[in-house]
Structure formats: structure tokens, C-alpha cells
Motif scaffolding. Structure first.
Motif, PDB file in Angstrom:
ATOM      1  N   ASP B  23       0.852  -1.180   0.000  1.00 51.25           N
ATOM      2  CA  ASP B  23       0.000   0.000   0.000  1.00 51.25           C
ATOM      3  C   ASP B  23       0.893   1.237   0.000  1.00 51.25           C
ATOM      4  O   ASP B  23       1.518   1.568   1.003  1.00 51.25           O
ATOM      5  CB  ASP B  23      -0.875  -0.033   1.261  1.00 51.25           C
ATOM      6  CG  ASP B  23      -1.814   1.156   1.334  1.00 51.25           C
ATOM      7  OD1 ASP B  23      -2.626   1.193   2.273  1.00 51.25           O
ATOM      8  OD2 ASP B  23      -1.747   2.039   0.462  1.00 51.25           O
ATOM      9  N   ALA B  25      -0.162   4.386  -0.624  1.00 47.02           N
ATOM     10  CA  ALA B  25      -1.214   5.389  -0.796  1.00 47.02           C
ATOM     11  C   ALA B  25      -0.661   6.676  -1.394  1.00 47.02           C
ATOM     12  O   ALA B  25       0.326   7.192  -0.895  1.00 47.02           O
ATOM     13  CB  ALA B  25      -1.869   5.686   0.544  1.00 47.02           C
ATOM     14  N   PRO B  26      -1.278   7.195  -2.456  1.00 48.00           N
ATOM     15  CA  PRO B  26      -2.549   6.773  -3.035  1.00 48.00           C
ATOM     16  C   PRO B  26      -2.466   5.645  -4.064  1.00 48.00           C
ATOM     17  O   PRO B  26      -3.403   5.464  -4.831  1.00 48.00           O
ATOM     18  CB  PRO B  26      -3.025   8.060  -3.718  1.00 48.00           C
ATOM     19  CG  PRO B  26      -1.771   8.741  -4.144  1.00 48.00           C
ATOM     20  CD  PRO B  26      -0.741   8.412  -3.106  1.00 48.00           C
ATOM     21  N   TYR B 115      -2.988  13.695 -11.179  1.00 46.61           N
ATOM     22  CA  TYR B 115      -2.307  14.721 -10.393  1.00 46.61           C
ATOM     23  C   TYR B 115      -1.430  15.590 -11.289  1.00 46.61           C
ATOM     24  O   TYR B 115      -0.963  15.147 -12.332  1.00 46.61           O
ATOM     25  CB  TYR B 115      -1.378  14.087  -9.353  1.00 46.61           C
ATOM     26  CG  TYR B 115      -2.060  13.272  -8.304  1.00 46.61           C
ATOM     27  CD1 TYR B 115      -2.006  11.883  -8.344  1.00 46.61           C
ATOM     28  CD2 TYR B 115      -2.761  13.876  -7.269  1.00 46.61           C
ATOM     29  CE1 TYR B 115      -2.633  11.114  -7.388  1.00 46.61           C
ATOM     30  CE2 TYR B 115      -3.393  13.108  -6.303  1.00 46.61           C
ATOM     31  CZ  TYR B 115      -3.335  11.734  -6.364  1.00 46.61           C
ATOM     32  OH  TYR B 115      -3.957  10.984  -5.419  1.00 46.61           O
ATOM     33  N   ASP B 163      -3.310  17.811  -6.187  1.00 47.27           N
ATOM     34  CA  ASP B 163      -4.707  17.602  -6.587  1.00 47.27           C
ATOM     35  C   ASP B 163      -5.180  18.913  -7.215  1.00 47.27           C
ATOM     36  O   ASP B 163      -5.262  19.941  -6.546  1.00 47.27           O
ATOM     37  CB  ASP B 163      -5.523  17.258  -5.333  1.00 47.27           C
ATOM     38  CG  ASP B 163      -6.991  17.001  -5.646  1.00 47.27           C
ATOM     39  OD1 ASP B 163      -7.561  17.701  -6.524  1.00 47.27           O
ATOM     40  OD2 ASP B 163      -7.589  16.122  -5.007  1.00 47.27           O
ATOM     41  N   CYS B 170      -0.160  15.846  -1.943  1.00 49.63           N
ATOM     42  CA  CYS B 170       0.028  14.629  -1.158  1.00 49.63           C
ATOM     43  C   CYS B 170       1.314  13.930  -1.575  1.00 49.63           C
ATOM     44  O   CYS B 170       1.911  14.256  -2.615  1.00 49.63           O
ATOM     45  CB  CYS B 170      -1.181  13.702  -1.232  1.00 49.63           C
ATOM     46  SG  CYS B 170      -1.421  12.892  -2.813  1.00 49.63           S
ATOM     47  N   ARG B 221      -1.443   9.478   4.484  1.00 49.16           N
ATOM     48  CA  ARG B 221      -2.686   9.731   3.767  1.00 49.16           C
ATOM     49  C   ARG B 221      -3.201  11.159   3.955  1.00 49.16           C
ATOM     50  O   ARG B 221      -4.185  11.550   3.334  1.00 49.16           O
ATOM     51  CB  ARG B 221      -3.763   8.762   4.226  1.00 49.16           C
ATOM     52  CG  ARG B 221      -3.603   7.398   3.655  1.00 49.16           C
ATOM     53  CD  ARG B 221      -4.775   6.516   4.040  1.00 49.16           C
ATOM     54  NE  ARG B 221      -4.764   5.314   3.257  1.00 49.16           N
ATOM     55  CZ  ARG B 221      -3.887   4.327   3.412  1.00 49.16           C
ATOM     56  NH1 ARG B 221      -2.979   4.401   4.365  1.00 49.16           N
ATOM     57  NH2 ARG B 221      -3.928   3.268   2.628  1.00 49.16           N
TER      58      ARG B 221
ATOM     59  N   SER C  56     -12.815   3.605  -7.713  1.00 52.25           N
ATOM     60  CA  SER C  56     -11.909   4.740  -7.705  1.00 52.25           C
ATOM     61  C   SER C  56     -10.505   4.445  -8.232  1.00 52.25           C
ATOM     62  O   SER C  56      -9.962   5.217  -9.026  1.00 52.25           O
ATOM     63  CB  SER C  56     -11.850   5.289  -6.277  1.00 52.25           C
ATOM     64  OG  SER C  56     -10.789   6.182  -6.176  1.00 52.25           O
ATOM     65  N   ALA C  57      -9.924   3.337  -7.799  1.00 54.73           N
ATOM     66  CA  ALA C  57      -8.533   3.074  -8.198  1.00 54.73           C
ATOM     67  C   ALA C  57      -8.378   2.891  -9.712  1.00 54.73           C
ATOM     68  O   ALA C  57      -7.569   3.578 -10.332  1.00 54.73           O
ATOM     69  CB  ALA C  57      -7.960   1.902  -7.408  1.00 54.73           C
ATOM     70  N   GLN C  60      -8.865   6.169 -11.848  1.00 56.50           N
ATOM     71  CA  GLN C  60      -7.765   7.134 -11.997  1.00 56.50           C
ATOM     72  C   GLN C  60      -6.962   6.870 -13.251  1.00 56.50           C
ATOM     73  O   GLN C  60      -6.485   7.803 -13.906  1.00 56.50           O
ATOM     74  CB  GLN C  60      -6.822   7.081 -10.781  1.00 56.50           C
ATOM     75  CG  GLN C  60      -7.491   7.345  -9.448  1.00 56.50           C
ATOM     76  CD  GLN C  60      -8.299   8.615  -9.467  1.00 56.50           C
ATOM     77  OE1 GLN C  60      -7.901   9.641 -10.029  1.00 56.50           O
ATOM     78  NE2 GLN C  60      -9.482   8.557  -8.884  1.00 56.50           N
TER      79      GLN C  60
END
Lengths: 95, 303, 368
Positions: B23, B25-26, B115, B163, B170, B221, C56-57, C60
Motif C-alpha cells: 500500500d 497510498a494513493p 495529479y 490535486d 500529497c 494519507r 476509484s482506483a 484514476q
């Protein structure tokens, strides 16, 4: 004698930072440019009244900048107009 | 379950099979790697990151594999693959972990156009973020590594993810890339920092990765609102100087340091202007990390 | 796991996204990226207001792909304007081909499409003038050696690609609209006789609809490497769907193909498009177009080969040519701005596992 006018302004998006100058986005080409404060001032002047010659602009600019003569500013005006022309922000046509 | 909860054998097996989903993130990365040193570094650097079940969606499928044939034994090399496609030339296999890091950066920079991505370090304090864009060699990573051991949260040392709707930035709080002298400098400055064994002779010189501080990983996050754009310039012996930088030129610099500003078109320009609206633009010259810490403390204390 | 052509399945039946598992999405996004069809999928879903229902993933990635193609469309339009400007007064008409033509003509098939170069066609006698006009306006010839230049000009049906020094864009100037293969005796010049101007731009021309189709079909089914085969097939499907509703289109398509000697590629295009993409082609048209079908054993072999060539873009059946081409798009594309420090770990050169076309089973079967 070249008469200057602003180009179709809807083609550009301008972010003015005042004394720091501005950045301009050319929507058609996707290019981004920095424009110095003096050139931005010239562009503003042309947007208020056009077409104008460089001499006429220099005269007004000299008046705004107390203590400067027209001769002093004419070089700076030429350079500013050249910068604007290169970026496609103004057009010059011979008269 | 965190990477650190897996036994070394279990981790090696899972990542060897290509079933390790981390993970980030994001994002989520699915990783396959058969280079032991890289797996050890992974365990150390990503101990606090979560592992996801193998039926989870992964944004990036990454493989770093030993080159077959003679290259297994003679000056072994490893190669990076993106979704099974070989990318980049192979490198000595002691650089395999660095390849994972560089490769992950490339994956994000090349594909995450949701992004606006700036090549910059990002740190945060009290909800406000400082963007440190800088070409390589300007000391940005060293400065970033130091500051995150003195009260600042690490968002990223390489990739500022902006964003474009909210204006927030982020980061993934991933390991920080250090090279050459800055490895020793950072060790002296922050003895508690955990670093991978330095690997010499990479194209960037000697490279070591620094484990992100635990608090930064735990809070990764949380986005932050950019408040400062600081262009760092390290010059040995230089006294600290923080001066305002021309905003129009800063804008252009940010655009140039962006991986995907051009792709974003007008949306990118508007987002860039919004960032500039929120930020003080500064140039910071320094020659000493303690000076830098004090200068940034002072910044954080403003309004 | 059996290789499923998820990207194709979902493009043909977008409502099926409701039943996709996370791993399905995972596979489909990767297939779509490889096949250059992600943006197309994004636009298809967007058109049905279904993009928000994508988890959502994966969403993107679709959004990201859309950003690229949206930007590229703007860039292509600008590039066309610059080329038109350069050729103004040179006596060379601006005739666009392929992707740039789709954009200029505002065709639905241009939406969500990845572009790299702009392709134009110039009648052979005007090549010198075209090259000269382009050189005057900032395009630079390639860095091929003089030997390679001569080879290119003599044997390929285009000038070596020219790159604009400032915009870093590439223009491919073709002088022969069809590939020069000994087996294909077709009247290429005829295709240039009926060019039409693009709405709103009387100086910019594209092929007329039936010729656009025949051009696309001929290139796809003469390619030795099926690099973006599925994407190109979707182009053909898109063109057929768009023009198919025009009165008289189908009759003209078959007649024109026969007149210029392109019945075979037309047959293959219709056959494969119907079989793989369920394109709606009137039955009688398919029957009439079968005059282009080769004799039975060959026909069967070819059709099998094409089915393979348009196979799922999946690592387990993926050809090295597809991999290399896919990455080559990133490499070539000036949309991927890689700052120096990332380029640095390319070690100066991106090494691709380029295998020769002999490695892939399809390439050994030359279209008849």
C-alpha cells in the motif's frame, strides 16, 4: 511605422504577478511563457487603445515614469514589444 | 498486516512469486523481485507499510529480476520490468533496490496524470506544506532528510502530487534518496536514521536510501496545503539566506520541474497559478544543516 | 488463468463493467494500456455517464489516459495549423492521413486516440517543394546517414520523418498512399483524386470516406508487424459505424475497392471487424465483398492468423513486437517529459527487448 495591436486575447490565459511580471498560457499551442512587468504594462496599454505606434507608447510611458524622457524609454519599449510579438501576444502591421 | 510483520522467508517467497502488494497510498504496487539484497532492503525500508491481499487492484505491476544466463554469476545484473515489459538497461544487482525506487517514481510520474506532478521534495508542519523543487545536486534530498528529523513531516523527497481540484499536495512518504557525501552528513546529523547499505558506482554516485520516519508513514494519507515554495541551494560555508524569489519565474520553474505539466494543458496552468497564489516564493541559500533547521523553524512560525 | 481479452470485451459491452472484480479491473487496465485503448474506454464510459461507477482506483487510470489524449488532440490541431501555414503558397496541397485526418474531420474515432506523428501525403512530383517549405518553417531532416536517406527515399513510401526544431513534433511525408508490395497492384493515385476538404478549413484535405476506409484497411492488412492491431481495428470499426449510416456508402465502398484493386484488404477488414468487434455490416455487403476473399485454404489460414494477431494483449500471449512498440510510444512521445535524473538511469539509452518479427507466429504468414 509599425502599428501595434493586441492579438486575439481569448487565445491566452494570463496570470499577472504585478511587479514580478506575468505568466501567459497559449491555449492553442499549449506553451507557457514568462513576460516581464514592463511588457505586461505595454500589453495593458495596447488593450486600452490600439493600434498604436511604439513612439506613441513611449511618450505615454515616459509621462507615467516621471523623470524619464521618451528617448530613455524607447529602447525598453522596443524590447518589450519584440517580446510580446515573439510570444504572439501582439501583432505589428506596417503603415 | 505490515511488511515488517512478515518473516524474512515469507517475504522473500511472496515477493519472489510476485504476490507482494504494498500500500503506497494513493497507489498500490504489486512487486516481484528475486534479488535477495533488494528484498532485505525492502523489509527494512518498508517495514511500516501495509501489505494488501493478492486479489486487490494494483496500480503498478513491477518486477526487478536477475538477468538470466551468465549474468547470474558473472557481475550479476538485474533489470526492471513494468507490467512484464523490460524497461531501462540492466544494472548491477546490488542496485536492485534502488531500481525499485527509481522505477516506482517513474511509474507514478509517467502514469498518474490525475495529479499535477512536480519534481520536488514536500514537507509539512502544522498543516502547511513546503515544496522544495530543485534540479538534482542542489541538496534538496539532504535538506529534506534533515528537516524530517527535526519536526517536519515527510510527504516526499521526489514527487509532489498536486490535486488540481483542491490544491492540496500529497505524498507517499517513501524512502529518501541520498548520495555521496550527504550519506555521511545525514548520519552525523541524525544518528537515529536508518539507511540501506550504501551502493557505490551507480550513475548517481554512491547511493543509499533512508527509511522514512514512522510518524510520516503513519500520516501519509494526510494531504497538506502548499504554503511555501522554497528553492534550496547548498553552498559549503554559506551563511543562511532566505529571500523572496520572482513569482513569475518561480511559476515557470515549477512548470519546468513538472513531469506532466504539459499534458495537463490549461487545467495545469490554472492549478499552477492556484499553487502560486497560496505560496510564498523563496530562495534559500545555506551551508549548514543546523542553520537550515532554524530557518525553516522560523518560516513555520510565521503568521 | 486463461487469457481473456477483457479490454475488447468491455469495449464491446461497456455495461459489463458492473460484474468486474478488482483483479479483472487490474488486468483490463494493463491490457488497455498496452493496446492504447484505455482512453477510448474512458471516453466510451464517459459518454454513457458510467465513469463515476468505475471503482476509484481503476478510474484514476482511465482519467489519466483521457488527459493524455485530450492534450494530444489539441496538439495535433495546432500542428495541423502550423503545417498548413508552412505549406501555404508552396503549391503543395495539405492532405492528411490516419489519426491527424480523423481529428481534422472531427470523426468520433478520433476521440480517445493516441497520436504520435502527423502523416501527410504529397504527390511525388511535389515532394521537393514540400520538403523545402517544411525546412523553411523549422522542420529538420532526420539524422539518417546519406546512405540510409537514399534507401528511405527509394524504397519506403515516405521521406525520412522530419522533426520540428522547437515543437519537437514529427511529420511523416508520404508520397505513395499504399505500401509498395509486389503483390499489391492497386491504383494508388486514384485515392488522391477524390480528396475532400475538411469542414471549416478549405486548405486542409482528407481522403473521402470510402477511401479513408480502404487506406486504413490496406495498411492494417499489409503490416508485417501487428503493432497496434487491435487499436487500428477499432479505428476501422469506428469508421464503418460512422460512415455506414450514410446513404449509398456500402455500395460505393465495395465498388470503389474493386475499381482501385483493394477488394482483398477490404474483405479482410470487414471479415475481421465483424468477427472480432461485431461491427454491423449489411449481410449483402459482406457477401459482395467476398469477391476479395482468396481461395479456400489460404483464406482459412489468413483468417486464423488475423485472429491470432488481434489476440488479447496479455503477457502470456503478448508478442515482443507489441511490448517493444508499446514502450516505444512512451519513448517517442514528447508528452513524457523525463527530467535528466530519470533519464540518467536509462544509462543514456533505453534498451528494449526488440526481437525480430520472425519470432512471432503471425509474421511468417504474409498476407496474400
Amino acid at each position: 511605422m509599425i502599428a501595434w495591436s493586441p492579438n486575439e486575447i481569448s487565445r491566452f490565459r494570463i496570470k499577472d504577478f504585478g511587479d514580478d511580471g506575468a505568466v501567459v498560457y497559449d491555449i492553442a499551442s499549449g506553451d507557457t511563457h514568462a513576460v516581464d512587468a514592463l511588457a505586461m504594462e505595454l500589453l495593458q496599454m495596447l488593450m486600452e487603445r490600439a493600434p498604436r505606434t511604439a513612439d506613441s507608447i513611449s511618450a505615454d510611458l515616459a509621462r507615467l515614469l516621471e523623470g524619464e524622457t521618451e528617448a530613455d524609454v524607447v529602447d525598453a519599449v522596443d524590447r518589450g514589444l519584440a517580446q510580446l510579438q515573439r510570444l504572439g501576444l501582439v501583432l505589428g502591421s506596417a503603415h | 498486516m505490515k511488511v515488517g510483520d512478515l518473516s524474512p522467508d515469507a517475504l522473500r517467497r511472496q515477493v519472489g512469486e510476485g504476490n507482494l502488494l504494498i500500500d503506497l497510498a494513493p497507489f498500490v504496487a504489486r512487486l516481484r523481485c528475486d534479488v535477495d539484497s533488494a528484498v532485505r532492503n525492502l523489509a527494512s525500508m518498508y517495514a511500516a507499510f501495509s501489505v494488501l491481499p493478492s486479489d486487490h487492484f494494483a496500480d503498478f505491476h513491477i518486477q526487478v529480476m536477475r538477468e538470466p544466463g551468465l549474468r547470474r554469476w558473472y557481475r550479476p545484473q538485474a533489470r526492471f520490468f513494468f507490467d512484464g515489459q523490460p524497461s531501462f538497461t540492466p544494472l548491477p544487482s546490488d542496485q536492485a533496490f534502488a531500481m525499485i525506487e527509481w522505477g516506482l517514481n517513474w511509474c507514478v510520474a509517467a502514469h498518474a496524470h490525475q495529479y499535477l506532478i512536480i519534481h520536488a521534495a514536500v514537507i509539512e508542519r502544522d498543516g502547511r506544506a513546503a515544496l522544495l523543487p530543485a534540479p538534482p545536486g542542489s541538496g534538496k534530498s539532504t535538506l529534506c532528510a534533515a528537516l524530517v528529523h527535526r519536526g517536519w513531516r515527510l510527504l516526499s523527497d521526489e514527487l509532489a502530487l498536486i490535486d488540481m481540484d483542491t490544491g492540496q499536495v500529497c505524498g507517499m512518504a517513501r524512502p529518501v534518496n541520498l548520495k555521496n557525501e550527504s550519506i555521511d552528513v545525514l548520519r552525523a546529523f541524525a544518528p537515529e536514521a536508518v539507511l540501506t547499505p550504501p551502493v557505490p558506482d551507480t550513475l548517481k554516485g554512491t547511493v543509499s536510501l533512508m527509511r522514512p520516519p514512522l510518524a510520516s508513514v503513519q500520516r501519509r494519507r494526510e494531504p497538506a496545503m502548499p504554503a511555501w515554495i522554497v528553492l534550496p541551494r547548498y553552498t559549503a560555508g554559506s551563511p543562511p539566506r532566505l529571500v523572496a524569489h520572482n513569482r513569475a519565474r518561480t511559476s515557470l520553474l515549477i512548470a519546468e520541474q513538472s513531469f506532466n505539466y504539459d499534458i495537463q494543458g490549461l487545467r495545469g496552468f490554472d492549478a499552477l497559478c492556484a499553487v502560486l497564489d497560496r505560496c510564498e516564493c523563496l530562495q534559500f541559500t545555506y551551508g549548514d544543516l543546523d542553520d537550515a533547521v532554524r530557518a525553516f523553524d522560523a518560516l513555520a512560525a510565521t503568521h | 488463468m486463461a487469457a481473456r481479452d477483457l479490454i475488447r470485451d468491455v469495449l464491446l459491452a461497456p455495461e459489463s463493467i458492473a460484474s468486474l472484480t478488482p483483479l479483472d479491473w487490474d488486468l483490463m487496465i494493463r491490457q488497455g494500456r498496452r493496446a492504447n485503448l484505455l482512453a477510448r474506454l474512458a471516453h466510451v464510459l464517459n459518454a454513457r455517464d458510467a465513469l463515476d461507477s468505475v471503482p476509484s482506483a481503476p478510474r484514476q487510470h482511465l482519467v489519466s489516459a483521457m488527459r493524455i489524449t485530450e492534450r494530444q488532440t489539441i496538439a495535433v490541431r495546432h500542428e495541423i495549423a502550423c503545417i498548413a501555414n508552412a505549406l501555404e503558397g508552396s503549391g503543395v496541397p495539405l492532405i492528411l492521413l490516419k489519426g491527424a485526418a480523423y481529428v481534422a474531420a472531427d470523426l468520433p474515432v478520433s476521440v480517445g486516440r493516441i497520436f504520435s506523428d502527423v502523416d501527410i501525403i504529397v504527390p511525388r512530383p511535389l515532394l521537393g517543394q514540400a520538403e523545402s517549405a517544411l525546412l523553411q518553417h523549422g522542420w529538420r531532416g532526420s539524422t539518417l546517414s546519406p546512405y540510409d536517406q537514399r534507401y528511405y527515399r527509394r524504397w519506403m513510401h515516405e521521406l525520412p520523418p522530419m522533426r520540428h526544431f522547437r515543437r519537437d513534433t514529427t511529420i511523416d511525408v508520404h508520397h505513395n498512399i499504399l505500401p509498395e508490395t509486389a503483390r499489391l497492384s492497386a491504383d494508388s493515385h486514384a485515392l488522391l483524386d477524390n480528396v475532400v476538404s475538411v469542414p471549416g478549413h478549405d486548405r486542409v484535405f482528407v481522403l473521402q470516406p470510402v477511401d479513408m476506409l480502404l487506406h486504413s484497411a490496406t495498411h492494417l492488412f499489409h503490416e508485417g508487424e501487428f503493432i497496434s492491431a487491435l487499436r487500428d481495428l477499432f479505428d476501422i470499426d469506428g469508421l464503418l459505424r460512422h460512415f455506414g449510416s450514410r446513404p449509398g456508402f456500402w455500395d460505393e465502398l465495395v465498388r470503389r475497392a474493386a475499381a482501385v484493386g483493394l477488394s482483398r484488404p477490404l474483405y479482410y477488414a470487414l471479415r475481421v471487424s465483424v468477427d472480432l468487434l461485431r461491427t454491423e455490416v449489411p449481410k449483402d455487403v459482406l457477401a459482395t465483398a467476398s469477391i476479395g476473399r482468396p481461395a479456400a485454404p489460404l483464406a482459412w489460414t489468413m483468417e486464423r492468423c488475423f485472429a491470432l494477431a488481434f489476440q488479447p494483449v496479455h503477457p502470456s500471449v503478448d508478442t515482443a513486437a507489441v511490448k517493444a512498440a508499446r514502450f516505444a510510444l512512451y519513448v517517442r512521445s514528447h508528452w513524457l517529459r523525463m527530467p535528466m535524473h530519470l533519464l540518467v538511469y536509462h544509462l543514456g539509452r533505453k534498451a528494449l527487448l526488440r526481437t525480430t518479427s520472425a519470432d512471432t507466429p503471425v509474421e511468417t504468414a504474409r498476407p496474400a
